[in-house]
Design a protein around this motif. Structure first.
Motif, short mmCIF file in Angstrom:
data_model
loop_
_atom_site.label_atom_id
_atom_site.label_comp_id
_atom_site.label_asym_id
_atom_site.label_seq_id
_atom_site.Cartn_x
_atom_site.Cartn_y
_atom_site.Cartn_z
N ASN A 133 3.65 10.41 2.04
CA ASN A 133 4.14 10.74 3.36
C ASN A 133 5.22 9.73 3.74
O ASN A 133 5.02 8.52 3.63
N GLY A 134 6.36 10.20 4.22
CA GLY A 134 7.45 9.32 4.60
C GLY A 134 7.08 8.33 5.69
O GLY A 134 7.56 7.20 5.70
N LYS A 135 6.23 8.76 6.62
CA LYS A 135 5.81 7.86 7.69
C LYS A 135 4.98 6.70 7.15
O LYS A 135 5.07 5.58 7.62
N GLU A 136 4.15 6.99 6.14
CA GLU A 136 3.36 5.93 5.52
C GLU A 136 4.28 4.93 4.83
O GLU A 136 4.11 3.72 4.97
N LEU A 137 5.25 5.44 4.08
CA LEU A 137 6.19 4.55 3.39
C LEU A 137 6.99 3.74 4.39
O LEU A 137 7.22 2.54 4.19
N LEU A 138 7.42 4.35 5.47
CA LEU A 138 8.17 3.63 6.50
C LEU A 138 7.35 2.48 7.07
O LEU A 138 7.88 1.39 7.31
N GLY A 139 6.06 2.69 7.24
CA GLY A 139 5.19 1.61 7.70
C GLY A 139 5.18 0.43 6.74
O GLY A 139 5.21 -0.73 7.16
N TYR A 140 5.14 0.73 5.45
CA TYR A 140 5.18 -0.34 4.45
C TYR A 140 6.53 -1.04 4.45
O TYR A 140 6.61 -2.27 4.31
N ILE A 141 7.61 -0.28 4.60
CA ILE A 141 8.94 -0.89 4.63
C ILE A 141 9.07 -1.81 5.83
O ILE A 141 9.59 -2.92 5.72
N ARG A 142 8.59 -1.36 6.97
CA ARG A 142 8.69 -2.18 8.18
C ARG A 142 7.82 -3.43 8.14
O ARG A 142 8.06 -4.38 8.89
N SER A 143 6.83 -3.45 7.28
CA SER A 143 5.97 -4.63 7.19
C SER A 143 6.52 -5.69 6.25
O SER A 143 5.97 -6.79 6.15
N VAL A 144 7.62 -5.39 5.57
CA VAL A 144 8.24 -6.38 4.67
C VAL A 144 8.96 -7.43 5.49
O VAL A 144 9.70 -7.11 6.43
N ASN A 145 8.75 -8.69 5.16
CA ASN A 145 9.42 -9.81 5.83
C ASN A 145 10.10 -10.69 4.80
O ASN A 145 9.54 -10.94 3.73
N PHE A 146 11.29 -11.15 5.13
CA PHE A 146 11.99 -12.11 4.29
C PHE A 146 12.09 -13.41 5.06
O PHE A 146 12.50 -13.42 6.22
N ASN A 147 11.69 -14.51 4.44
CA ASN A 147 11.80 -15.82 5.07
C ASN A 147 13.14 -16.44 4.77
O ASN A 147 13.67 -16.33 3.73
N ALA A 164 7.95 -2.76 -0.62
CA ALA A 164 7.14 -1.77 0.06
C ALA A 164 6.43 -0.85 -0.95
O ALA A 164 5.24 -0.59 -0.82
N LEU A 165 7.16 -0.38 -1.94
CA LEU A 165 6.55 0.48 -2.95
C LEU A 165 5.50 -0.27 -3.76
O LEU A 165 4.46 0.29 -4.11
N HIS A 166 5.76 -1.53 -4.05
CA HIS A 166 4.79 -2.33 -4.80
C HIS A 166 3.49 -2.49 -4.00
O HIS A 166 2.39 -2.32 -4.55
N ARG A 167 3.62 -2.80 -2.72
CA ARG A 167 2.41 -2.97 -1.88
C ARG A 167 1.67 -1.65 -1.72
O ARG A 167 0.44 -1.61 -1.71
N MET A 168 2.43 -0.59 -1.56
CA MET A 168 1.81 0.73 -1.43
C MET A 168 1.05 1.08 -2.71
O MET A 168 -0.07 1.57 -2.66
N HIS A 169 1.65 0.79 -3.85
CA HIS A 169 0.99 1.05 -5.14
C HIS A 169 -0.28 0.22 -5.26
O HIS A 169 -1.30 0.71 -5.71
N ARG A 170 -0.20 -1.03 -4.84
CA ARG A 170 -1.38 -1.90 -4.90
C ARG A 170 -2.50 -1.36 -4.03
O ARG A 170 -3.66 -1.37 -4.41
N ASP A 171 -2.16 -0.85 -2.84
CA ASP A 171 -3.18 -0.33 -1.92
C ASP A 171 -3.74 1.02 -2.36
O ASP A 171 -4.93 1.27 -2.23
N TYR A 172 -2.89 1.90 -2.85
CA TYR A 172 -3.31 3.27 -3.19
C TYR A 172 -3.76 3.43 -4.63
O TYR A 172 -4.55 4.31 -4.93
N CYS A 173 -3.23 2.63 -5.53
CA CYS A 173 -3.47 2.85 -6.97
C CYS A 173 -3.99 1.60 -7.65
O CYS A 173 -3.65 1.33 -8.81
N PHE A 174 -4.78 0.79 -6.98
CA PHE A 174 -5.21 -0.49 -7.54
C PHE A 174 -5.80 -0.30 -8.93
O PHE A 174 -6.72 0.49 -9.13
#
Length: 66
Positions: free
Chosen positions: A52-66, A29-39
């Motif tokens: 914002n914690g809500k923004e981070l929570l959104g990134y965490i919830r979008s993580v999927n493990f196969n 989640a932090l990696h994707r957030m960094h890619r989106d915000y700090c490319f």
């Protein structure tokens, strides 16, 4: 009951995998957030210095493990 080897008496606690998954989810989640915000910005960019914690929570919830 997972064991390291035949001769080892070590047995892994059953909940360790949940902790590992949580750590991986946070890292992804932090990696994707960094890619989106700090490319292209090495390290922590100003946009992520006070996230914002809500923004981070959104990134965490979008993580999927196969």
């Amino acid at each position: 009951l997972e064991k390291v080897g035949r001769d080892s008496s070590y047995e892994q606690e059953g909940k360790v995998q949940f902790v590992m998954d949580a750590v991986y989810a946070m890292a992804h989640a932090l990696h994707r957030m960094h890619r989106d915000y700090c490319f292209g910005y090495p390290g922590l960019c100003p946009r992520m210095s006070n996230i914002n914690g809500k923004e981070l929570l959104g990134y965490i919830r979008s993580v999927n493990f196969n």
